[in-house]
Design an enzyme around this catalytic site. Sequence first.
Site, mmCIF file in Angstrom:
data_model
loop_
_atom_site.group_PDB
_atom_site.id
_atom_site.type_symbol
_atom_site.label_atom_id
_atom_site.label_comp_id
_atom_site.label_asym_id
_atom_site.label_seq_id
_atom_site.Cartn_x
_atom_site.Cartn_y
_atom_site.Cartn_z
ATOM 1 N N ASP A 1 43.891 30.585 39.447
ATOM 2 C CA ASP A 1 43.570 31.763 40.237
ATOM 3 C C ASP A 1 42.066 31.978 40.185
ATOM 4 O OD1 ASP A 1 43.006 32.999 37.813
ATOM 5 O OD2 ASP A 1 44.791 34.268 37.828
ATOM 6 N N ARG B 1 50.079 44.434 39.617
ATOM 7 C CA ARG B 1 48.657 44.467 39.280
ATOM 8 C C ARG B 1 47.842 44.762 40.532
ATOM 9 N NH1 ARG B 1 44.972 39.925 36.141
ATOM 10 N NH2 ARG B 1 45.737 38.501 37.740
#
Length: 543
Positions: free
Chosen positions: A444, A165
């Site tokens: 996150d 990603r």
Amino acid sequence: MTHISPNGVEILGKLEPGYRAILAPHALAFLAGIHRRFNSRRLALLEERKERQARLDAGEMPDFPKDTADIRASDWTVRAAPADLRDRRVEITGPVDRKMVVNALNSGARCFMADFEDATSPVWTNLVDGQINLRDAIRRTIDFTDETSGKRYKVSSDAATLIVRPRGWHMEERHVRINGEAMSASLFDFGLYLYHNHDALRTIGTGPYFYLPKMESAREARLWALVFQHAEEMLGLDRGTIRATVLIETLPAVFELDEILYELRDYCVGLNCGRWDYIFSYIKRLQKQSDRILPDRSQVTMGVPFMRNYSRRVIAVCHRRGAHAMGGMAAFIPVKGDEKANAEAFEKVRADKLREATDGHDGTWVAHPDLVPVAKAVFDEVMNGPNQLDKRLAVTGSAAQLIEVPEGTITEAGARDNAEVAIRYVAAWLAGRGAAPINNLMEDAATAEIARAQLWQWKMHGAVTEEGTKLDATWMKDAITRAEKDILADDAWRLSGPNEVMAATELVRDLVLSDDFIEFLTGPGYDRMTQDLQVSMRLTEFD
């Protein structure tokens, strides 16, 4: 391959041992080529986001685009997935540090999403070391030795399929300048990985696979398709060698699912329900609308109507188009010595994954290796084949249903928890940790974004808690100061130092008390990280 001179390429980050192999002239020429070709279009798309936000702030409601109704109505499918992406029942995600890469590839999950975005703090060494770690993992030369036990870990022969990603379109990589401007972080992460690894990936029977984050429109998807096509031509790769899964983690994107798949139809193999960022995007995009205030984030589960409609719409559209529909994250991390708490958490994870599998998702995400067998057992039980592409749902969910406000309450405890979590995470992020264990969850950037966005929204609209407390600016200042003191007094908190905690408190306070909503906390956070950059290498010749 057509070489482009890297004249005008500047590296501002420190060149640690081994970095010159990754930041080699040929690789930088490749990066410069795609940046020069596509960055102006990227910047124009970011301006389009601002224009859309202005319309939403003025009272416009999200809706399905009228000018693409024919794409939604017509019959077409995406290119079939490659063999190693046809069964994705469990994927593990995490940052790109060496230990995580080895453990995730050996976790028993079908895929590992190596995350340069929300789970990685954009410290220069994190990013370049991450590229080195992935390069070594693909060539099976990576290893990791545990300093405590002395045990050495290597990638197993049945390692998970690697998916990378890159960072979102909104981010810059200021340690690399092309003709005096900061490079697109998306193109930096994507380009370096593809350039160095496309041949090695083919050798081990896989390919360059990506997760694409934070997109808000089909036009943004079209840009990725153009980048992929150009990169394949530059590297002499067949059309469709690059494959991607798109994270549907913004409110505008859920109204353009068919269109996003259509623009990426030669490359896209699926969509993923990025649930946490989706909640953040809901708050952000509907920020000025006083009738769209969410309750405590702990109450905004996948069971509330707007989240359930979003998830089921992703499944319905994906399966109609021959694409995989991936479920969301289970962020729980086990607690050593607390079997009761672990058992309760595992049961919640199982219930969440059972909902996903029963609805028709083709796979799901977990954040810890111990959750891989839990999620896998559920999908093994429900899913007879490698996926559920043959399970068709009616494409339902009106525009109104996709933004329906859930029932729930706003509490003082929820507001204080938001302040604490936001500061703890931002402090860890400033200290170089993009994935931070907080309250038994692997958090996150999305978590901190929800937390600070809710505080801003509640302050903006004068929300009152169920205890009768008005969450105004004075209350917010006090709650943030109190959270800072509690964190500084917590001897068990080892993810950052006092300086980072104080800097994080200042940042969170500024974000919450600002009159205007700041798009991403990583923007001002990155400003702080990169304020003292110096040029360490200037390439003026190609060799």
